[in-house]
Design a protein around this motif. Structure first.
Motif, short mmCIF file in Angstrom:
data_model
loop_
_atom_site.label_atom_id
_atom_site.label_comp_id
_atom_site.label_asym_id
_atom_site.label_seq_id
_atom_site.Cartn_x
_atom_site.Cartn_y
_atom_site.Cartn_z
N LEU A 197 -8.86 -7.03 -2.84
CA LEU A 197 -7.84 -7.15 -4.01
C LEU A 197 -8.55 -6.37 -5.29
O LEU A 197 -9.45 -6.83 -5.66
CB LEU A 197 -7.39 -8.32 -4.42
CG LEU A 197 -6.48 -8.68 -5.63
CD1 LEU A 197 -5.55 -7.89 -5.37
CD2 LEU A 197 -6.47 -10.30 -5.82
N ASN A 198 -7.92 -5.10 -5.49
CA ASN A 198 -8.51 -4.34 -6.39
C ASN A 198 -7.73 -4.59 -7.82
O ASN A 198 -6.51 -4.46 -7.80
CB ASN A 198 -8.45 -3.02 -6.33
CG ASN A 198 -9.49 -2.37 -4.86
OD1 ASN A 198 -10.44 -2.04 -5.38
ND2 ASN A 198 -8.77 -2.31 -3.71
N SER A 199 -8.50 -4.62 -8.80
CA SER A 199 -7.99 -5.14 -10.03
C SER A 199 -8.50 -4.36 -11.41
O SER A 199 -8.11 -4.65 -12.53
CB SER A 199 -7.94 -6.59 -10.36
OG SER A 199 -9.50 -6.89 -10.56
N PHE A 250 -5.15 -4.35 -1.46
CA PHE A 250 -4.11 -4.54 -2.54
C PHE A 250 -4.55 -4.13 -3.79
O PHE A 250 -5.75 -4.10 -4.11
CB PHE A 250 -4.00 -6.16 -2.40
CG PHE A 250 -3.40 -6.65 -1.04
CD1 PHE A 250 -4.31 -6.85 -0.06
CD2 PHE A 250 -2.11 -7.03 -1.19
CE1 PHE A 250 -3.61 -7.42 1.00
CE2 PHE A 250 -1.62 -7.59 -0.26
CZ PHE A 250 -2.26 -7.64 1.19
N PHE A 251 -3.63 -3.48 -4.64
CA PHE A 251 -4.09 -2.96 -5.91
C PHE A 251 -3.07 -3.71 -6.97
O PHE A 251 -1.96 -3.59 -6.73
CB PHE A 251 -3.72 -1.44 -5.99
CG PHE A 251 -4.71 -0.93 -5.36
CD1 PHE A 251 -4.36 -0.35 -3.70
CD2 PHE A 251 -6.03 -0.11 -5.52
CE1 PHE A 251 -5.34 -0.03 -2.88
CE2 PHE A 251 -6.83 0.40 -4.78
CZ PHE A 251 -6.44 0.70 -3.62
N GLN A 252 -3.52 -4.17 -7.69
CA GLN A 252 -2.78 -5.27 -8.82
C GLN A 252 -3.58 -5.02 -10.35
O GLN A 252 -4.78 -4.41 -10.53
CB GLN A 252 -3.08 -6.62 -8.41
CG GLN A 252 -2.34 -7.42 -9.38
CD GLN A 252 -2.66 -8.83 -9.07
OE1 GLN A 252 -3.90 -9.32 -8.73
NE2 GLN A 252 -1.80 -9.95 -9.17
N LEU A 285 -4.93 4.71 -7.88
CA LEU A 285 -3.70 5.24 -6.87
C LEU A 285 -3.25 6.54 -7.67
O LEU A 285 -2.62 7.29 -6.82
CB LEU A 285 -3.01 4.32 -6.35
CG LEU A 285 -3.56 3.10 -5.33
CD1 LEU A 285 -2.49 2.12 -5.09
CD2 LEU A 285 -4.14 3.50 -4.42
N MET A 286 -3.32 6.65 -8.83
CA MET A 286 -2.79 7.35 -9.59
C MET A 286 -2.95 9.19 -8.88
O MET A 286 -4.43 9.04 -9.07
CB MET A 286 -2.74 7.54 -11.00
CG MET A 286 -2.14 6.18 -11.44
SD MET A 286 -0.34 6.40 -11.11
CE MET A 286 -0.10 4.88 -9.71
#
Lengths: 124, 95
Positions: A13-15, A44-46, A53-54
């Motif tokens: 989980l990437n935050s 997961f990206f939150q 991811l841009m």
């Protein structure tokens, strides 16, 4: 007596945003290690993690090793499950303009339920 | 009496920028660096009720592929930031 090993899978989980600290790079390294040992791994990206991811980013401009380019190697490591939180994109006014292909945009509910299908969750 | 506010963190993650907005006054200047550049597209920037100059470090904005067209910010270099610290009465770094 046979020892039933339950079906284990890892969720990362990437935050965090990409350049302020090493959190994103650390998560990527672990994903590639698990992938090379053919362990089921999902990303997961939150929150600010969605910035990783841009499209069009370039760490070289600020002399930071640009690990984002390594995301394109996911397919060689059989990492196919990449999920991004739609709510986090909306809050930041971001379009689904990602620099890798197979990203699935999930609403908040689906994102949470998908995340909790994994036996191990590591947050960065 | 003007103050230069240097904001380095994203308001999506910390409350630094929100606290900065509580202290900023007319003719102050806010410079966004590092992840602070993400604040240029944060909703709370619309709450700015005073006349403030908004600037961002060009390399940090470009590295993050942040689009400034719909913002009131202008870009500056690090050297220009250093010069700015001499033009204001005090500097606060929000980090």
């Amino acid at each position: 007596m046979t020892l039933h090993q339950p079906n284990k899978s890892l969720a990362l989980l990437n935050s965090k945003a990409p350049y302020a600290n090493n959190a994103g790079k650390d998560a990527l390294d672990i994903a590639l290690v698990f992938g090379s040992f053919e362990q089921a791994t999902a990303l997961f990206f939150q929150g600010d993690g969605v910035y990783q991811l841009m499209q069009g980013q370039d760490g070289d401009i600020i002399s930071v090793k640009d690990y984002l380019k390594t995301f394109s190697a996911f397919e060689f490591y059989d990492i196919e499950d990449v999920y991004v939180c739609q709510q986090s994109l909306i809050e930041r006014g971001l379009a689904s303009d990602f620099h890798i292909e197979q990203v699935q945009v999930l609403n908040q509910h689906d994102f949470a339920s998908k995340l909790t299908t994994h036996s191990t969750i590591l947050r960065f | 009496m003007t103050t230069l506010h240097i904001v380095r963190q994203s308001a999506f993650t910390t409350s630094d920028f929100a606290q900065c907005l509580q202290t900023v006054k007319d003719s102050d200047c806010i410079v966004f660096t590092d992840d602070g550049c993400y604040n240029l597209t944060h909703p709370c920037i619309k709450q700015l009720s005073v006349q403030v100059e908004l600037k961002a470090i060009i390399e940090h904005v470009n590295a993050r592929a942040i689009n400034l067209t719909n913002t009131k910010a202008t870009t500056i270099t690090m050297n220009e930031l250093v010069a700015l610290t001499f033009q204001t009465d005090r500097v606060i770094t929000w980090q």
